[in-house]
Design a protein around this motif. Structure first.
Motif, mmCIF file in Angstrom:
data_model
loop_
_atom_site.group_PDB
_atom_site.id
_atom_site.type_symbol
_atom_site.label_atom_id
_atom_site.label_comp_id
_atom_site.label_asym_id
_atom_site.label_seq_id
_atom_site.Cartn_x
_atom_site.Cartn_y
_atom_site.Cartn_z
ATOM 1 N N ASN A 34 17.658 24.208 6.225
ATOM 2 C CA ASN A 34 16.907 24.509 7.442
ATOM 3 C C ASN A 34 17.228 25.915 7.938
ATOM 4 O O ASN A 34 18.394 26.332 7.909
ATOM 5 N N HIS A 37 16.242 16.181 14.970
ATOM 6 C CA HIS A 37 17.191 15.972 13.885
ATOM 7 C C HIS A 37 18.260 15.020 14.409
ATOM 8 O O HIS A 37 18.873 15.294 15.438
ATOM 9 N N PHE A 84 19.901 27.731 10.582
ATOM 10 C CA PHE A 84 19.594 26.760 11.637
ATOM 11 C C PHE A 84 20.897 26.163 12.156
ATOM 12 O O PHE A 84 21.764 25.792 11.369
ATOM 13 N N LEU A 85 21.036 26.096 13.465
ATOM 14 C CA LEU A 85 22.235 25.488 14.051
ATOM 15 C C LEU A 85 21.876 24.153 14.675
ATOM 16 O O LEU A 85 20.947 24.074 15.493
ATOM 17 N N ASP A 86 22.625 23.126 14.335
ATOM 18 C CA ASP A 86 22.456 21.857 15.028
ATOM 19 C C ASP A 86 23.039 21.951 16.428
ATOM 20 O O ASP A 86 23.891 22.805 16.703
ATOM 21 N N GLY A 87 22.598 21.049 17.271
ATOM 22 C CA GLY A 87 23.104 20.994 18.637
ATOM 23 C C GLY A 87 21.966 20.939 19.634
ATOM 24 O O GLY A 87 20.819 21.230 19.293
ATOM 25 N N ASP A 99 7.483 16.478 5.081
ATOM 26 C CA ASP A 99 7.509 17.834 4.547
ATOM 27 C C ASP A 99 6.110 18.241 4.116
ATOM 28 O O ASP A 99 5.253 17.393 3.845
ATOM 29 N N HIS A 141 11.869 24.655 6.816
ATOM 30 C CA HIS A 141 12.608 23.806 5.894
ATOM 31 C C HIS A 141 12.283 24.287 4.485
ATOM 32 O O HIS A 141 11.110 24.363 4.117
ATOM 33 N N PHE A 177 10.424 18.389 17.235
ATOM 34 C CA PHE A 177 11.171 18.137 16.007
ATOM 35 C C PHE A 177 12.525 17.579 16.401
ATOM 36 O O PHE A 177 13.223 18.165 17.226
ATOM 37 N N PHE A 224 9.394 12.376 9.810
ATOM 38 C CA PHE A 224 9.016 13.772 9.565
ATOM 39 C C PHE A 224 8.472 13.895 8.141
ATOM 40 O O PHE A 224 9.057 13.361 7.204
ATOM 41 N N LEU A 256 21.812 12.197 18.311
ATOM 42 C CA LEU A 256 20.939 13.367 18.339
ATOM 43 C C LEU A 256 21.714 14.598 17.880
ATOM 44 O O LEU A 256 22.796 14.888 18.376
ATOM 45 N N LEU A 257 21.141 15.346 16.940
ATOM 46 C CA LEU A 257 21.778 16.586 16.490
ATOM 47 C C LEU A 257 20.982 17.819 16.918
ATOM 48 O O LEU A 257 21.556 18.876 17.139
ATOM 49 N N ALA A 258 19.665 17.718 17.000
ATOM 50 C CA ALA A 258 18.873 18.867 17.438
ATOM 51 C C ALA A 258 17.499 18.387 17.875
ATOM 52 O O ALA A 258 17.003 17.347 17.401
ATOM 53 N N CYS A 259 16.897 19.128 18.779
ATOM 54 C CA CYS A 259 15.554 18.812 19.279
ATOM 55 C C CYS A 259 14.863 20.120 19.632
ATOM 56 O O CYS A 259 15.391 20.908 20.420
ATOM 57 N N LYS A 260 13.708 20.369 19.045
ATOM 58 C CA LYS A 260 12.951 21.596 19.334
ATOM 59 C C LYS A 260 11.509 21.224 19.640
ATOM 60 O O LYS A 260 10.867 20.529 18.835
ATOM 61 N N PHE A 289 10.638 26.861 12.944
ATOM 62 C CA PHE A 289 11.573 26.053 12.162
ATOM 63 C C PHE A 289 11.095 26.062 10.723
ATOM 64 O O PHE A 289 9.933 25.767 10.451
#
Lengths: 321, 321
Positions: free
Chosen positions: B47, A42, B104-107, A106, B42, A40, A104, A24-28, B40
């Motif tokens: 991002n 990533h 956009f920052l991952d994490g 686009d 894209h 979302f 996802f 997991l890199l990101a979750c919104k 968000f």
């Protein structure tokens, strides 16, 4: 249009451990979809949407929706493709709710589609109907003609507080629709909710169709009638014949409409407007206190019904075949 | 935690035409940030996050926040970097509101950080303070000790409906804080709201700090005291000495704490708890009908205050220097 469930990073990581989509890199949490919580995601494998199914989606319907998206995506339709976990299923559980991860897509929804966008939408809708032809599951349309009178009865007593005369003209419309509802038309999987916010465009091309949670088995031309209502009228009821004609032509170019479908179009369009007027009316009269979601105006569809009552022929909708 | 403003694709495209980040590919409203609408984005360039500043952020403060993020990012801090438009400014207008695009920052935010996460957070906080040293703008902390009594007066009459005795013990705490508030400590830019949801991790490493909309000029050690409160207590008031000790040590390893800062830590921690108890209390007592956001429980900070009242020395917080 909201996130109803908080998902902790720990619960999410445990859920994702069952999938082969990397770390997991990101979750919104995102404001998309009507009744579910959407996120979302990533991950090392790319971008995904995680959906938690909230109360208003019936859990027994989920295999139909999930399998349908998989079927359509494999058939080449640009729609979310469910991601299977290591057990081979695309339907899991997270935070006590059924949950799925899909790819996802686009694209951006259009606020004011023009006639060429409507043509592209018509073609995409026909493509959806073609791609669903050999899908083996069935789901009855529980918001078709048989459901409208019971919906109306929930709202009848208060309908005239929303607009004078609404109860009487709705009752008269229901009499006509119940007596004349077209039967025996070519049928299969329909989207049944293809509003502008469920269609993504990149430039002037359709890049994706989403939100299959009203999909069911019904007449193809009824699906076209739903989108005619959703895309070709302004909120004040103004009809755009150029958009409707383009949508029907775009559809017909991909899947030829049969004469019975063309003949049924005015009644189908009237029924589609009735279906959305009624569900909006019931929601409008039953907004819970503190609701997260603003109810949609039923009178937008009451005004469309005024148009449909006067229409007698597919040519009134721009059909030139 | 909500999207307050709908942005049409047309308005968004017109706004983006001023930026050199390529064509729009996707835009989703996201549930992030407390007071603003966030999306968000894209685009062909990657991002981004688009923020529309809603009423509760004062427009005259925006240049401070935007310039600060730019300054910190250029200094190497992992924080959102504002994207300048073709006119060279990072602050535009969209849908009648001030708006900015940031990287956009991952994490992922952690629900339950452990001591090593707290150590990493302490180091990141010190890095923020170092990176902000040569930032030339100033913004007073309008939620520091001078603001607490007026906040309390708004809530005093109803405080005991939230918890018996809350008014009396808050009054007594305010007397102590006002009489003993540390002055003259090393100061500069502080984040002032570095809760777990504003810190992203990838694995066990801090990957980004976000939400600089409470940033201001104040004592560095007060920022540390805010994060000690936010990260090292459970909701029931249980204190985790191992986490606090690790956070302080992590901070001190990057920016050496001065003896006056160490000595002031218990009072700063007490004040930080008071600040969040009071703003939460006022919000709790003033939830508007139909609010989109669930108010946070002020009693979580009342329970932390009980701990701080008993603490007399930085060693009570795990300091071992």
């Amino acid at each position: 249009m909201a996130v109803y469930t908080d998902v902790s990073d720990e619960a999410l990581r445990a859920f994702l451990a069952d999938y082969e989509i990397g770390d997991l890199l990101a979750c919104k949490g995102i404001a998309e979809g009507v009744e579910n919580s959407n996120f979302f995601l990533h991950t090392e494998a790319g971008n995904f949407i995680l959906t938690l199914y909230e109360k208003r989606v019936r859990e027994e319907d989920l295999p139909f929706f999930i399998n349908l998206m998989g079927h359509l995506a494999r058939a080449g339709l640009a729609c979310p493709q469910p991601v299977r976990n290591r057990s081979g299923t695309a339907l899991g559980r997270l935070c006590g709710r059924p949950a799925a991860i899909v790819t996802f897509l686009d694209g951006v929804s259009l606020s004011r589609p023009n006639a060429e966008h409507c043509r592209a939408l018509g073609a995409a809708l026909a493509g959806l109907h073609q791609a669903g032809r050999d899908f083996s599951m069935r789901r009855e349309n529980n918001l078709s003609v048989g459901a409208w009178r019971p919906l109306f009865l929930q709202a009848e007593g208060q309908a005239d507080t929303v607009a004078p005369g609404l109860a009487a003209r709705t009752r008269a419309d229901l009499d006509v629709l119940e007596a004349s509802w077209p039967e025996g038309l070519p049928s299969g999987v329909i989207h049944a909710d293809l509003f502008t916010d469920n269609v993504f465009f990149i430039g002037d091309e359709v890049s994706g169709l989403i939100d299959f949670y009203f999909a069911c088995t019904d007449a193809f031309a009824y699906d076209l009638a739903i989108s005619l209502n959703a895309w070709c009228f302004d909120a004040d009821g103004t009809f755009h014949r150029d958009k409707a004609g383009a949508m029907i032509a775009g559809y017909d170019a991909v899947r030829r409409l049969e004469p019975a479908e063309v003949a049924a179009l005015p009644m189908l369009a009237r029924g589609a407007a009735m279906r959305f007027m009624l569900t909006r009316l019931v929601d409008w009269l039953n907004v819970p206190p503190g609701a997260l979601v603003q109810p949609k105006d039923p009178l937008e569809y009451d005004r469309r019904l005024a148009f449909h009552r006067r229409a007698s022929d597919a040519r009134d909708y721009g059909w030139v075949g």
